[in-house]
Design an enzyme around this catalytic site. Sequence first.
Site, PDB file in Angstrom:
ATOM      1  CB  SER A  46      -0.944  -0.040   1.206  1.00 58.02           C
ATOM      2  OG  SER A  46      -1.946   0.922   1.119  1.00 58.02           O
ATOM      3  CG  ASP A 197      -4.057  -1.962   0.376  1.00 53.05           C
ATOM      4  OD1 ASP A 197      -3.018  -2.530   0.767  1.00 53.05           O
ATOM      5  OD2 ASP A 197      -4.386  -0.822   0.734  1.00 53.05           O
TER       6      ASP A 197
END
Length: 317
Positions: A46, A197
């Site tokens: 991320s 993510d």
Amino acid sequence: MPVFAQTPGPVDVVLQGGGIKAIGLVGALAELDDRGFTVRRIAGASGGAIVAGLATVGYSPADLRTVIENEDFPALLDLRWYSTLPLIGKPLAVLLRMGLHPGDRVRQRLVDLLSEKGIRKFGDLHRTGGAESLQIVVSDVTGRRLLLFPRDAALFGIDPDEMEIALALRMSSSIPVVYEPVQLKHVDDGTEHLLVDGGMLSNFPLWVFDRQDDSDVPVLGLRLADDQPGDSIADQLPVPALARTRLGQLIDYVESLARTMMEAHDRRYLDAGDYGRTIRIPTLGVGTTEFDLPPERIEALYQSGRNAVREAFDESG
């Protein structure tokens, strides 16, 4: 003995994901740099992946601080036209595209930043000596597996050297519900995969370098958290807003579920005894998607990263 008590030199670094909170990671890297540590390999998920990627292509901690100070973060939250419709806009975006924001501006901004260093694909890192140094964590929802790029590009029939770094970073930063997932087709059979993510499966991939044979090079984890090891995961999660519609409640539910998963996976891993090589960076109550931070809060988060490394060394010295 904790890794941060070692003599300055090469170190492998793992960065936790956390959206905008990754500003604290930049401060931590700046302090490590000042103390004579050099990052040999770096991995992240991320927001941590974005910092890792930019650091690998040649952005120094000082450069990254300049980028942060001049970045228009709210502009990265692009919207499709129907997302602005009253009441139904955001639920409609989630239903149609599985995310509130397309993420096109994030990817283009990353392309621009990488281009400034003459880098576009992973193969371009060969000429800078960083070909083996970057690991980006991505979650494959369709295949129900965790991926490491560039290596796992081959699973989609893509030459790892030919994969665009900005695309991999965009995948890893696809915060569930907030950003649309990236759709990637296998080159040979056309099978489509939804990639999101990296934090969904491992938000703090401290394990990435553990299977390497370079035992003489320590692995240091930089963790974004306001909690202590014994604190409840639930205490770290925001209370979902009481939405007025069933669709709104669904969005709140999915987001809360995703964030719980992101916290729980790596908390259990760390409970096995890895706190000794982890530096905890207080995030000062900043939210993952709090993109409208005022300058003073941005500076405070950056300094929190610096202070966390400084205190870790002082305590172990």
